[in-house]
Scaffold this motif. Structure first.
Motif, PDB file in Angstrom:
ATOM      1  N   SER A 185       0.707  -0.980  -0.264  1.00 46.50           N
ATOM      2  CA  SER A 185      -0.306  -0.396   0.636  1.00 46.50           C
ATOM      3  C   SER A 185       1.015   1.298   0.084  1.00 46.50           C
ATOM      4  O   SER A 185       1.894   1.728   1.206  1.00 46.50           O
ATOM      5  N   PHE A 186       0.228   2.508  -0.971  1.00 52.65           N
ATOM      6  CA  PHE A 186       1.259   3.362  -0.795  1.00 52.65           C
ATOM      7  C   PHE A 186      -0.097   4.510  -0.552  1.00 52.65           C
ATOM      8  O   PHE A 186       0.482   5.235  -1.032  1.00 52.65           O
ATOM      9  N   TYR A 187      -0.524   4.032   0.962  1.00 53.93           N
ATOM     10  CA  TYR A 187      -1.268   5.423   1.393  1.00 53.93           C
ATOM     11  C   TYR A 187      -0.808   6.364   2.009  1.00 53.93           C
ATOM     12  O   TYR A 187       0.649   6.079   2.363  1.00 53.93           O
ATOM     13  N   ALA A 188      -1.121   7.953   2.427  1.00 53.49           N
ATOM     14  CA  ALA A 188      -0.602   8.827   3.122  1.00 53.49           C
ATOM     15  C   ALA A 188       0.083   8.377   4.342  1.00 53.49           C
ATOM     16  O   ALA A 188       1.608   9.423   4.412  1.00 53.49           O
ATOM     17  N   ASN A 189      -0.106   7.367   5.094  1.00 52.84           N
ATOM     18  CA  ASN A 189       0.756   7.198   6.139  1.00 52.84           C
ATOM     19  C   ASN A 189       0.940   5.639   6.476  1.00 52.84           C
ATOM     20  O   ASN A 189       2.925   5.455   7.055  1.00 52.84           O
ATOM     21  N   LYS A 190       1.910   5.958   4.821  1.00 53.85           N
ATOM     22  CA  LYS A 190       2.602   4.190   4.252  1.00 53.85           C
ATOM     23  C   LYS A 190       4.445   5.270   4.710  1.00 53.85           C
ATOM     24  O   LYS A 190       4.514   6.793   4.209  1.00 53.85           O
ATOM     25  N   LEU A 191       5.052   3.967   4.911  1.00 50.46           N
ATOM     26  CA  LEU A 191       7.065   4.536   4.459  1.00 50.46           C
ATOM     27  C   LEU A 191       7.758   5.291   3.176  1.00 50.46           C
ATOM     28  O   LEU A 191       7.086   6.864   3.458  1.00 50.46           O
ATOM     29  N   ILE A 192       6.589   4.889   1.952  1.00 52.97           N
ATOM     30  CA  ILE A 192       6.457   5.999   0.805  1.00 52.97           C
ATOM     31  C   ILE A 192       4.963   5.961   0.832  1.00 52.97           C
ATOM     32  O   ILE A 192       4.283   5.234   1.267  1.00 52.97           O
ATOM     33  N   THR A 193       4.399   7.276   0.238  1.00 56.87           N
ATOM     34  CA  THR A 193       3.693   7.910  -0.580  1.00 56.87           C
ATOM     35  C   THR A 193       3.302   7.673  -1.756  1.00 56.87           C
ATOM     36  O   THR A 193       3.852   8.344  -2.612  1.00 56.87           O
ATOM     37  N   THR A 194       2.139   7.507  -2.249  1.00 58.12           N
ATOM     38  CA  THR A 194       1.262   8.147  -3.983  1.00 58.12           C
ATOM     39  C   THR A 194       0.309   8.478  -3.652  1.00 58.12           C
ATOM     40  O   THR A 194      -0.390   9.460  -4.582  1.00 58.12           O
ATOM     41  N   GLY A 195      -0.310   9.077  -2.088  1.00 63.64           N
ATOM     42  CA  GLY A 195      -1.446   9.918  -1.681  1.00 63.64           C
ATOM     43  C   GLY A 195      -2.060   8.871  -1.649  1.00 63.64           C
ATOM     44  O   GLY A 195      -2.787   7.849  -0.477  1.00 63.64           O
ATOM     45  N   GLU A 196      -3.058   7.980  -2.328  1.00 67.55           N
ATOM     46  CA  GLU A 196      -3.656   6.494  -2.375  1.00 67.55           C
ATOM     47  C   GLU A 196      -2.705   5.206  -3.846  1.00 67.55           C
ATOM     48  O   GLU A 196      -2.116   5.797  -4.683  1.00 67.55           O
ATOM     49  N   GLY A 197      -2.492   4.320  -3.588  1.00 70.78           N
ATOM     50  CA  GLY A 197      -1.619   3.755  -4.532  1.00 70.78           C
ATOM     51  C   GLY A 197      -1.656   2.457  -3.480  1.00 70.78           C
ATOM     52  O   GLY A 197      -1.358   2.539  -2.537  1.00 70.78           O
ATOM     53  N   GLY A 198      -0.684   1.449  -4.746  1.00 78.07           N
ATOM     54  CA  GLY A 198      -0.476  -0.221  -3.895  1.00 78.07           C
ATOM     55  C   GLY A 198       0.454  -0.935  -5.112  1.00 78.07           C
ATOM     56  O   GLY A 198       0.362  -0.646  -7.003  1.00 78.07           O
ATOM     57  N   MET A 199       0.712  -1.756  -5.205  1.00 79.96           N
ATOM     58  CA  MET A 199       1.762  -2.864  -5.945  1.00 79.96           C
ATOM     59  C   MET A 199       1.689  -4.191  -5.480  1.00 79.96           C
ATOM     60  O   MET A 199       1.643  -4.793  -4.624  1.00 79.96           O
ATOM     61  N   VAL A 200       1.477  -5.366  -6.011  1.00 80.31           N
ATOM     62  CA  VAL A 200       1.550  -6.368  -6.407  1.00 80.31           C
ATOM     63  C   VAL A 200       2.882  -6.232  -7.246  1.00 80.31           C
ATOM     64  O   VAL A 200       3.314  -6.334  -8.463  1.00 80.31           O
ATOM     65  N   LEU A 201       3.689  -7.728  -6.370  1.00 81.20           N
ATOM     66  CA  LEU A 201       5.163  -7.903  -7.384  1.00 81.20           C
ATOM     67  C   LEU A 201       5.371  -9.278  -6.818  1.00 81.20           C
ATOM     68  O   LEU A 201       4.961 -10.451  -6.079  1.00 81.20           O
ATOM     69  N   THR A 202       6.004  -9.890  -7.596  1.00 77.66           N
ATOM     70  CA  THR A 202       6.070 -11.522  -8.318  1.00 77.66           C
ATOM     71  C   THR A 202       7.377 -11.331  -8.858  1.00 77.66           C
ATOM     72  O   THR A 202       7.667 -10.915 -10.080  1.00 77.66           O
TER      73      THR A 202
END
Ligand SMILES: Cc1ncc(COP(=O)(O)O)c(C=O)c1O
Length: 377
Positions: A185-202
């Protein structure tokens, strides 16, 4: 009031966002999307990154890659955010719960094997508040029972786990780079943020392809507007990715700041006998996403009373998660009926986290600790 979190937005973020606005790349195509996906995947030690609209949709897409059949089971901790269980239910599966481990508050991996049935398809470890789950036993069980591992790494940007302890070559691996799939998650309280955002890795090309399709309405490459599957619009914008790329450039500083914060809190609070503080196991480099406290019942206070008193003293806090087995929405659906998870239940009632944002100053941290001391001693 000292806020529980305040994001730090630098000049780079403005520059990159302005570039998007000036060039017109404002939707879900553009150089920052590709750059953010590649850089974040590579930082975490994964091959493919698929940027999505938030951490919840990242979990929905990751679970969507499993092609669950109705009734297929996914094992996860009770003590987590609803996004984990929602992702499984939304894909036709059944969440199966285990309790938390009392030191790290992460999934108790010793309880997982007893929950494996012929319907189990995956294990979803959730790294909690900045501390990694003990992943080696999870990987071993997954290997033994042919299960997929989906890491929920929303809260552990940059945290590391020592894999292969007791072997000739133990290695530090980044959380979110260990399972078959992971979600950020890249929500505003995360270590790095995009405002709202997320990513799947594989590391799996087929999962990556499926995740890209699910994120974008399952459009087929051979013919636009032709569909063989149902997907979603879970796209991240280039504007948001531009913020993410700028934030990533400060990753080392952010981790150092968080680790300083965690250690400074511990130093100032460790003498209070009635609270349990976050730990860092020998096999973990944690990032103190949020600095949590669990209050001893002997104080006669629960986390709600404690939060109220801290608020009077000008300190904002947030309560811990409430376990999935205590959620009316699932009980009404016949899930988790009569199940008890004592550690999750206790920390849900006695736990809260203190102001922990990257912007927190030393004098704010001192004020917070003074307030905690005043309430508890
Ligand atoms: C462990 C965990 N997973 C998933 C999420 C969901 O992320 P989002 O709020 O971006 O949907 C969160 C949110 O904080 C979280 O803490």
């Amino acid at each position: 009031m000292i806020p529980v979190n305040e994001p730090v937005i630098g000049e780079r973020e403005y520059d990159y966002v302005m570039e998007c606005l000036r060039t017109g790349w404002i939707s879900s195509a553009g150089r920052f999307i590709d750059e953010f996906e590649q850089k974040w995947a590579s930082y975490c030690g994964m091959k493919y990154g698929v940027a999505v609209s938030n951490g919840t949709t990242a979990l929905q897409v990751a679970a969507g890659c499993l092609d669950l059949k109705p009734g297929d089971e996914v094992i996860m901790p009770s003590f987590t955010i609803i996004s984990c269980a929602l992702a499984v239910v939304d894909n036709g599966g059944v969440p199966v719960l285990v309790d938390s481990e009392p030191r790290t508050w992460c999934m108790d991996v010793s309880q997982v094997e007893a929950k494996i049935t012929h319907r189990t398809r995956a294990i979803m470890p959730v790294h909690i508040y900045g501390h990694p789950v003990d992943m080696d036993p999870v990987l071993a069980l997954a290997g033994k029972h042919h299960l997929v591992v989906i890491e929920d790494a929303a809260e552990v940007h940059g945290a590391q786990y020592l894999s292969g302890r007791g072997t000739a070559s133990p290695t530090w691996r980044r959380c979110g780079g260990i399972g078959d799939l992971s979600a950020f998650s890249f929500y505003a309280n995360k270590l790095i943020t995009t405002g709202e955002g997320g990513m799947v890795l594989t590391n799996d090309a087929a999962y990556a392809e499926q995740a890209r399709a699910l994120r974008n309405l399952a459009f087929r490459p051979e013919r636009r507007f032709y569909h063989t599957h149902l997907g979603y619009n879970f796209r991240l914008t280039n504007l948001q990715a531009a913020v993410g790329v700028a934030q990533m450039e400060r990753m080392e500083y952010i981790i150092a700041k968080k680790r300083w914060m965690g250690q400074a809190y511990t130093e100032r609070l460790k003498d209070i006998p009635t609270i349990q503080l976050p730990v860092e196991e020998q096999w973990a480099r944690q990032v103190y996403w949020m600095y949590g406290l669990v209050l001893n019942e002997s104080t006669g206070l629960d986390a709600t009373d404690f939060a109220r008193q801290l608020e009077y003293a000008g300190v904002q806090t947030r309560p811990f998660f409430l376990g999935m087995h205590e959620q009316p929405v699932f009980l009404e659906r016949g899930l988790f009926s009569g199940e008890r998870y004592p550690v999750a239940e206790r920390i849900a009632r006695q736990g809260l986290y203190l102001p922990s944002g990257v912007a927190l100053t030393e004098s704010q941290l001192d004020q917070v600790c003074e307030a905690v001391h005043k309430v508890l001693t």
